[in-house]
Design a protein around this motif. Structure first.
Motif, PDB file in Angstrom:
ATOM      1  N   LEU A  56       5.581   4.036  20.867  1.00 58.26           N
ATOM      2  CA  LEU A  56       4.659   4.405  19.790  1.00 58.26           C
ATOM      3  C   LEU A  56       5.295   5.272  18.707  1.00 58.26           C
ATOM      4  N   ASP A  57       6.568   5.618  18.859  1.00 58.84           N
ATOM      5  CA  ASP A  57       7.156   6.602  17.948  1.00 58.84           C
ATOM      6  C   ASP A  57       7.318   6.100  16.519  1.00 58.84           C
ATOM      7  N   TYR A  58       7.030   4.813  16.279  1.00 59.41           N
ATOM      8  CA  TYR A  58       7.023   4.302  14.908  1.00 59.41           C
ATOM      9  C   TYR A  58       5.858   4.896  14.116  1.00 59.41           C
ATOM     10  N   ASP A  59       4.864   5.438  14.842  1.00 59.38           N
ATOM     11  CA  ASP A  59       3.707   6.055  14.198  1.00 59.38           C
ATOM     12  C   ASP A  59       3.309   7.301  14.988  1.00 59.38           C
ATOM     13  N   PRO A  60       3.903   8.451  14.661  1.00 50.41           N
ATOM     14  CA  PRO A  60       3.619   9.676  15.426  1.00 50.41           C
ATOM     15  C   PRO A  60       2.142  10.042  15.490  1.00 50.41           C
ATOM     16  N   SER A  61       1.340   9.561  14.546  1.00 45.08           N
ATOM     17  CA  SER A  61      -0.081   9.933  14.532  1.00 45.08           C
ATOM     18  C   SER A  61      -0.840   9.373  15.730  1.00 45.08           C
ATOM     19  N   VAL A  62      -0.332   8.304  16.356  1.00 43.74           N
ATOM     20  CA  VAL A  62      -1.004   7.745  17.525  1.00 43.74           C
ATOM     21  C   VAL A  62      -0.322   8.157  18.831  1.00 43.74           C
ATOM     22  N   CYS A  63       0.768   8.907  18.716  1.00 49.11           N
ATOM     23  CA  CYS A  63       1.432   9.408  19.917  1.00 49.11           C
ATOM     24  C   CYS A  63       0.584  10.512  20.552  1.00 49.11           C
ATOM     25  N   PRO A  64       0.700  10.706  21.864  1.00 50.83           N
ATOM     26  CA  PRO A  64      -0.079  11.757  22.531  1.00 50.83           C
ATOM     27  C   PRO A  64       0.241  13.145  21.990  1.00 50.83           C
ATOM     28  N   THR A  65      -0.730  14.038  22.136  1.00 46.59           N
ATOM     29  CA  THR A  65      -0.543  15.432  21.728  1.00 46.59           C
ATOM     30  C   THR A  65      -0.556  16.328  22.945  1.00 46.59           C
ATOM     31  N   LEU A  66       0.392  17.252  22.965  1.00 43.18           N
ATOM     32  CA  LEU A  66       0.473  18.269  23.999  1.00 43.18           C
ATOM     33  C   LEU A  66      -0.105  19.549  23.413  1.00 43.18           C
ATOM     34  N   VAL A  67      -1.174  20.043  24.019  1.00 49.45           N
ATOM     35  CA  VAL A  67      -1.847  21.244  23.524  1.00 49.45           C
ATOM     36  C   VAL A  67      -1.500  22.410  24.450  1.00 49.45           C
ATOM     37  N   ARG A  68      -0.841  23.411  23.912  1.00 50.62           N
ATOM     38  CA  ARG A  68      -0.498  24.595  24.710  1.00 50.62           C
ATOM     39  C   ARG A  68      -1.736  25.487  24.798  1.00 50.62           C
ATOM     40  N   LEU A  69      -2.414  25.407  25.931  1.00 48.19           N
ATOM     41  CA  LEU A  69      -3.655  26.161  26.106  1.00 48.19           C
ATOM     42  C   LEU A  69      -3.401  27.628  26.413  1.00 48.19           C
ATOM     43  N   ALA A  70      -2.345  27.901  27.178  1.00 49.50           N
ATOM     44  CA  ALA A  70      -2.063  29.295  27.569  1.00 49.50           C
ATOM     45  C   ALA A  70      -0.583  29.475  27.858  1.00 49.50           C
ATOM     46  N   GLU A  71      -0.073  30.628  27.499  1.00 48.50           N
ATOM     47  CA  GLU A  71       1.309  30.987  27.805  1.00 48.50           C
ATOM     48  C   GLU A  71       1.362  31.654  29.183  1.00 48.50           C
ATOM     49  N   PRO A  72       2.565  31.827  29.731  1.00 50.06           N
ATOM     50  CA  PRO A  72       2.677  32.533  31.018  1.00 50.06           C
ATOM     51  C   PRO A  72       2.042  33.920  30.957  1.00 50.06           C
ATOM     52  N   ASP A  73       1.314  34.257  32.013  1.00 49.74           N
ATOM     53  CA  ASP A  73       0.657  35.556  32.156  1.00 49.74           C
ATOM     54  C   ASP A  73      -0.506  35.747  31.174  1.00 49.74           C
ATOM     55  N   GLN A  74      -1.038  34.627  30.683  1.00 51.07           N
ATOM     56  CA  GLN A  74      -2.193  34.685  29.779  1.00 51.07           C
ATOM     57  C   GLN A  74      -3.364  33.958  30.444  1.00 51.07           C
ATOM     58  N   PHE A  75      -4.490  34.638  30.585  1.00 46.79           N
ATOM     59  CA  PHE A  75      -5.653  34.019  31.221  1.00 46.79           C
ATOM     60  C   PHE A  75      -6.300  32.998  30.276  1.00 46.79           C
ATOM     61  N   LEU A  76      -6.649  31.861  30.859  1.00 52.71           N
ATOM     62  CA  LEU A  76      -7.382  30.848  30.107  1.00 52.71           C
ATOM     63  C   LEU A  76      -8.851  31.227  30.029  1.00 52.71           C
ATOM     64  N   GLU A  77      -9.493  30.856  28.935  1.00 55.52           N
ATOM     65  CA  GLU A  77     -10.913  31.146  28.756  1.00 55.52           C
ATOM     66  C   GLU A  77     -11.760  29.953  29.182  1.00 55.52           C
ATOM     67  N   ARG A  78     -12.967  30.243  29.686  1.00 56.88           N
ATOM     68  CA  ARG A  78     -13.844  29.187  30.186  1.00 56.88           C
ATOM     69  C   ARG A  78     -14.312  28.197  29.121  1.00 56.88           C
ATOM     70  N   PRO A  79     -14.698  28.621  27.888  1.00 56.98           N
ATOM     71  CA  PRO A  79     -15.310  27.678  26.941  1.00 56.98           C
ATOM     72  C   PRO A  79     -14.518  26.398  26.719  1.00 56.98           C
ATOM     73  N   ILE A  80     -13.207  26.487  26.485  1.00 57.97           N
ATOM     74  CA  ILE A  80     -12.422  25.287  26.211  1.00 57.97           C
ATOM     75  C   ILE A  80     -12.365  24.383  27.440  1.00 57.97           C
ATOM     76  N   LEU A  81     -12.294  24.971  28.629  1.00 53.54           N
ATOM     77  CA  LEU A  81     -12.242  24.164  29.851  1.00 53.54           C
ATOM     78  C   LEU A  81     -13.576  23.469  30.105  1.00 53.54           C
ATOM     79  N   ASP A  82     -14.670  24.133  29.792  1.00 50.47           N
ATOM     80  CA  ASP A  82     -15.989  23.507  29.948  1.00 50.47           C
ATOM     81  C   ASP A  82     -16.128  22.309  29.020  1.00 50.47           C
TER      82      ASP A  82
END
Length: 309
Positions: free
Chosen positions: A59-85
């Motif tokens: 798919l790299d001929y069109d980066p807009s349709v390639c998957p996205t990796l979303v960094r939700l939390a860094e090491p030692d950072q607590f994730l919040e409930r709203p986004i997970l819900d």
């Protein structure tokens, strides 16, 4: 998932969400590409970003349709409930879609750019093992669940070995989108390739997925299914009926789907019914006619929910 992703095993790692941009959500949906960019899209010239494209080689001929990796939390950072819900609600909505937007949670020490490259390398390595051009199972939750549930410990050990740099990977299941942690027997020896039987099953994956999705989307129309939870073995059961249909000599997709749906609903009361079986040779000679023949024959099939397979 909140407690799971914030536990001591995962807290000191990066936690990512992987989404499939071959599916487009409404731009106003909080998880859409547009909203994710508005919330996480830092404008950095250098350094690691919160949103990273995974440039799949198919798919790299069109980066807009390639998957996205979303960094939700860094090491030692607590994730919040709203986004997970919000993520959990979305996985429940799309669990029977032919393609799904939410692909996985990934927990790893790897920074975004390294993880994005690693995912592509893993997919290309698996494709080479299978002698296919492209193969990225972690972008397809159904395929991950299929591999997990239908493979032996050794078969799964091959995929698990590719995830050696991940602390954990979780994929959303067809059971209401509930996330499943991909784990295998740690003592399993890693084979050089998947077994022959396993590869044969993989050939039927699309038909099995179609059957599972059709059953999941339509079964509540039947009074006997309204209060029955979806089986935890639904993929295994669907594989059984698809294989059974092929063994009987059925080749038409509609015939196989009809056989599978009735197998999942009636079990042996349908698959061993002599009045049903007498129509199989006729459907083999005239593919695509099985459902019409069975319906016109007005065969009385007694529901036996406990008579599995």
């Amino acid at each position: 998932m909140l407690a799971e992703l914030n536990n001591s095993e995962n807290l000191y790692q990066y936690r990512y969400l992987l989404v499939n941009n071959l599916i487009a959500l409404n731009p106003f949906h909080p998880l859409s590409k547009e909203r994710l960019f508005a919330h996480y899209g830092e404008n950095k010239a250098f350094g690691e970003k919160k949103l990273t494209q995974v440039l799949r080689t198919d798919l790299d001929y069109d980066p807009s349709v390639c998957p996205t990796l979303v960094r939700l939390a860094e090491p030692d950072q607590f994730l919040e409930r709203p986004i997970l819900d919000i993520i959990s609600k979305q996985t429940a909505v799309e669990c029977f879609w032919s393609k799904r937007y939410i692909s996985a949670y990934i927990v790893t020490e790897l920074k975004p750019s390294l993880l994005a490259k690693k995912l592509v390398d893993i997919g290309n390595h698996i494709a080479k093992t299978l002698r296919q051009k492209h193969y990225y199972p972690f972008f397809e939750p159904f395929r991950m669940q299929f591999l997990h549930e239908l493979g032996s410990n050794q078969d799964n050990a091959l995929l698990n070995a590719q995830f050696s740099e991940f602390e954990n990977i979780y994929y959303p299941s067809v059971q209401g989108g509930k996330f499943i942690r991909y784990t295998v027997d740690d003592e399993s020896e890693v084979p050089i390739s998947w077994s022959y039987d396993y590869c044969q099953r993989l050939k039927n994956l699309r038909m099995i997925r179609t059957l599972v999705n059709a059953w999941g989307n339509n079964r509540k129309k039947f009074d006997d299914q309204k209060n029955v939870p979806l089986s935890n073995e639904i993929i295994v059961e669907a594989e059984y009926y698809v294989d059974q249909a092929y063994q009987l000599g059925l080749t038409d997709a509609a015939d196989i789907l009809f056989w599978g749906l009735n197998g999942l609903r009636y079990h042996k009361a349908f698959t061993l019914n002599p009045n049903v079986l007498e129509h199989i040779p006729k459907a083999i000679k005239a593919p695509g006619t099985l459902s019409r023949r069975i319906i016109e024959a007005k065969i009385n099939i007694e529901i036996k929910p406990n008579n599995i397979q």
